[in-house]
Design a protein around this motif. Sequence first.
Motif, PDB file in Angstrom:
ATOM      1  N   THR A 139       0.344  -0.975  -0.003  1.00  0.00           N
ATOM      2  CA  THR A 139      -0.077   0.011   0.083  1.00  0.00           C
ATOM      3  C   THR A 139       1.256   1.668   0.309  1.00  0.00           C
ATOM      4  O   THR A 139       2.135   1.185   0.164  1.00  0.00           O
ATOM      5  CB  THR A 139      -0.918   0.094   1.183  1.00  0.00           C
ATOM      6  N   GLN A 140       0.548   2.529  -0.543  1.00  0.00           N
ATOM      7  CA  GLN A 140       1.149   4.035   0.051  1.00  0.00           C
ATOM      8  C   GLN A 140       1.140   4.328   1.298  1.00  0.00           C
ATOM      9  O   GLN A 140       0.456   3.816   2.472  1.00  0.00           O
ATOM     10  CB  GLN A 140       0.510   4.228  -1.200  1.00  0.00           C
ATOM     11  N   ALA A 141       1.777   4.654   1.582  1.00  0.00           N
ATOM     12  CA  ALA A 141       2.330   5.372   3.072  1.00  0.00           C
ATOM     13  C   ALA A 141       1.324   6.261   3.238  1.00  0.00           C
ATOM     14  O   ALA A 141       0.718   6.910   2.305  1.00  0.00           O
ATOM     15  CB  ALA A 141       3.586   6.061   3.007  1.00  0.00           C
ATOM     16  N   ASP A 142       0.399   6.396   4.047  1.00  0.00           N
ATOM     17  CA  ASP A 142      -0.438   7.348   4.470  1.00  0.00           C
ATOM     18  C   ASP A 142      -0.227   8.642   4.818  1.00  0.00           C
ATOM     19  O   ASP A 142      -1.101   9.679   4.829  1.00  0.00           O
ATOM     20  CB  ASP A 142      -1.831   7.001   5.199  1.00  0.00           C
ATOM     21  N   GLY A 143       1.112   9.474   5.032  1.00  0.00           N
ATOM     22  CA  GLY A 143       1.186  10.802   4.780  1.00  0.00           C
ATOM     23  C   GLY A 143       1.036  11.420   6.366  1.00  0.00           C
ATOM     24  O   GLY A 143       1.180  12.082   6.636  1.00  0.00           O
ATOM     25  N   PHE A 144       0.932  10.372   7.293  1.00  0.00           N
ATOM     26  CA  PHE A 144       1.009  10.837   9.302  1.00  0.00           C
ATOM     27  C   PHE A 144       2.511  10.552   9.410  1.00  0.00           C
ATOM     28  O   PHE A 144       3.430   9.757   8.707  1.00  0.00           O
ATOM     29  CB  PHE A 144       0.284   9.262   9.558  1.00  0.00           C
ATOM     30  N   VAL A 145       2.858  11.653   9.654  1.00  0.00           N
ATOM     31  CA  VAL A 145       4.322  11.629  11.048  1.00  0.00           C
ATOM     32  C   VAL A 145       4.263  11.471  12.004  1.00  0.00           C
ATOM     33  O   VAL A 145       2.982  12.024  13.112  1.00  0.00           O
ATOM     34  CB  VAL A 145       4.753  13.072  10.380  1.00  0.00           C
ATOM     35  N   ARG A 146       5.201  10.998  12.248  1.00  0.00           N
ATOM     36  CA  ARG A 146       4.815  10.200  14.186  1.00  0.00           C
ATOM     37  C   ARG A 146       5.826  11.576  15.121  1.00  0.00           C
ATOM     38  O   ARG A 146       6.857  12.238  14.265  1.00  0.00           O
ATOM     39  CB  ARG A 146       6.010   9.362  14.026  1.00  0.00           C
ATOM     40  N   TYR A 147       4.964  11.696  16.101  1.00  0.00           N
ATOM     41  CA  TYR A 147       5.700  13.217  17.457  1.00  0.00           C
ATOM     42  C   TYR A 147       6.075  11.736  18.409  1.00  0.00           C
ATOM     43  O   TYR A 147       5.372  10.936  18.366  1.00  0.00           O
ATOM     44  CB  TYR A 147       4.813  13.863  17.556  1.00  0.00           C
ATOM     45  N   VAL A 148       7.117  11.998  18.795  1.00  0.00           N
ATOM     46  CA  VAL A 148       7.263  10.995  20.750  1.00  0.00           C
ATOM     47  C   VAL A 148       8.510  11.941  21.167  1.00  0.00           C
ATOM     48  O   VAL A 148       9.074  13.068  21.068  1.00  0.00           O
ATOM     49  CB  VAL A 148       8.663  10.230  20.165  1.00  0.00           C
ATOM     50  N   LEU A 149       7.647  11.630  22.248  1.00  0.00           N
ATOM     51  CA  LEU A 149       8.135  12.521  24.183  1.00  0.00           C
ATOM     52  C   LEU A 149       8.896  11.315  24.721  1.00  0.00           C
ATOM     53  O   LEU A 149       8.035  10.596  24.928  1.00  0.00           O
ATOM     54  CB  LEU A 149       6.967  13.400  24.353  1.00  0.00           C
ATOM     55  N   LYS A 150       9.828  11.724  24.803  1.00  0.00           N
ATOM     56  CA  LYS A 150      10.581  10.301  25.730  1.00  0.00           C
ATOM     57  C   LYS A 150      10.370  11.082  27.133  1.00  0.00           C
ATOM     58  O   LYS A 150      10.709  12.407  27.251  1.00  0.00           O
ATOM     59  CB  LYS A 150      11.942  10.185  25.175  1.00  0.00           C
ATOM     60  N   GLN A 151      10.624  10.027  28.414  1.00  0.00           N
ATOM     61  CA  GLN A 151      10.190  10.238  30.264  1.00  0.00           C
ATOM     62  C   GLN A 151      11.887  10.832  30.145  1.00  0.00           C
ATOM     63  O   GLN A 151      12.745  11.460  30.699  1.00  0.00           O
ATOM     64  CB  GLN A 151      10.169   8.751  30.033  1.00  0.00           C
ATOM     65  N   LYS A 152      13.386  10.249  29.332  1.00  0.00           N
ATOM     66  CA  LYS A 152      14.083  11.083  29.386  1.00  0.00           C
ATOM     67  C   LYS A 152      14.700  10.622  28.161  1.00  0.00           C
ATOM     68  O   LYS A 152      14.900  10.167  27.422  1.00  0.00           O
ATOM     69  CB  LYS A 152      15.217   9.241  30.847  1.00  0.00           C
TER      70      LYS A 152
END
Length: 152
Positions: A139-152
């Motif tokens: 399938t094609q990538a759906d264009g969403f972008v990932r954001y990640v916050l880390k504890q440390k």
Amino acid sequence: MAGMAQPLIRPALPSDAPAWRSLWRGYCEFYGTNVPDQVTSRTWARILDPDSGTMCIVAEVDGQVYGFANCVIHENTWELQPVCYLEDLFVVPSARGKGLGRALIEWLHNAMRAEGWSRLYWSTREDNAHARRLYDRFTQADGFVRYVLKQK
Ligand SMILES: CC(C)(COP(=O)(O)OP(=O)(O)OC[C@H]1O[C@@H](n2cnc3c(N)ncnc32)[C@H](O)[C@@H]1OP(=O)(O)O)[C@@H](O)C(=O)NCCC(=O)NCCS
């Protein structure tokens, strides 16, 4: 599949522990991460626990395991059915390009219908060209972008 017998894709068994750990090490090295052994052991225990949403399938050829897919089946807010998150996909370097990665995803695709998951989804690094060449066949990538916050 040139140079390799047809793979057997199947859920991981307790006897796959050494092979799974070896693949896991390779996968962690690929991502340059050092996962604490306590976490590795717990992940493996969850895979074997039928009451856990964590599952694993392996790609076996001639009795030897060359690749795995670790997944988490979870609830979601958009549909009644659970969804399947393909979290880790790995094939040993010597067995790449022979269709094992594709066979693992195809197995999950079939399981989606059989198990009633409404979606099978995954993400990868934008510059992971090899993985994306495989994924783009599904399938094609759906264009969403990932954001990640880390504890440390
Ligand atoms: C991504 C990965 C799982 C793919 O597994 P794989 O078994 O090599 O995948 P397949 O053989 O099914 O398909 C790979 C594609 O690359 C092509 N390819 C050709 N020669 C190749 C080679 N020497 N090595 C690898 N892939 C090759 C395959 O033909 C196929 O493309 P095509 O469908 O256009 O022909 C594997 O490369 C891997 O473990 N990479 C490191 C970890 C990783 O990136 N995981 C995914 C993170 S989300």
